[in-house]
Design a protein around this motif. Sequence first.
Motif, PDB file in Angstrom:
ATOM      1  N   GLN A  63       0.832  -1.207   0.000  1.00 44.65           N
ATOM      2  CA  GLN A  63       0.000   0.000   0.000  1.00 44.65           C
ATOM      3  C   GLN A  63       0.867   1.258   0.000  1.00 44.65           C
ATOM      4  O   GLN A  63       0.544   2.245  -0.657  1.00 44.65           O
ATOM      5  N   ILE A  66       2.315   1.718  -3.519  1.00 43.99           N
ATOM      6  CA  ILE A  66       1.249   2.126  -4.434  1.00 43.99           C
ATOM      7  C   ILE A  66       0.839   3.572  -4.184  1.00 43.99           C
ATOM      8  O   ILE A  66       0.612   4.344  -5.130  1.00 43.99           O
ATOM      9  N   ALA A  73       4.746  -1.798  -8.500  1.00 46.40           N
ATOM     10  CA  ALA A  73       4.325  -2.039  -7.114  1.00 46.40           C
ATOM     11  C   ALA A  73       3.185  -3.054  -7.153  1.00 46.40           C
ATOM     12  O   ALA A  73       2.017  -2.702  -7.288  1.00 46.40           O
ATOM     13  N   SER A  74       3.565  -4.329  -7.087  1.00 51.86           N
ATOM     14  CA  SER A  74       2.595  -5.416  -7.136  1.00 51.86           C
ATOM     15  C   SER A  74       3.145  -6.592  -6.339  1.00 51.86           C
ATOM     16  O   SER A  74       4.343  -6.658  -6.048  1.00 51.86           O
TER      17      SER A  74
END
Length: 175
Positions: A63, A66, A73-74
């Motif tokens: 989070q 992101i 960002a995964s």
Amino acid sequence: AYDVHQSLQGKDYEQVAWNEWTARSEADTVPGALTFFKYAASKGIRIYFISNRGESERTGTLQNLIKFGFPDASNDHLLLRQTTSGKEIRRQQVMNDHDVLLLFGDNLSDFSDLFDKKPYEERLAATRRLTTEFGNRFIVLPNPAYGDWELSLYQFKSLNLSQKDSAARHWLKSY
């Protein structure tokens, strides 16, 4: 912010407090990091985040990335600590399918397992052998708060604050 919070309470690192901090997803970025990673992504470079945060910190960490808009960002690009704090297995996992151009880190063990849990003298010798990598392939992000550099001074022993202070003073040099 975490270190300031702990210090104002007269406390050192505590895992529970750290987990609470990472769950807040409030960590700021290293100045210039986001701009650099966005530039790299615009050139087709894929970004992998290899961290020693635990799986319980995945949601907050992701989070946070992101929120700032970090590329890649995964979950599949966030490789967190599984069974060992050494990052070599995770680095090799990425290197199996990708040509790695740069490694960024705030700890020598972010670059090579030659530094993992090694005494100061061995770390220094490895640093000298790999001198040409620094600034070319290894990009060091300073972290004065903690890292294996500190643990190597304590010979990787668990010490209280007073013992850490005494051990650190052994290594201090003055003029």
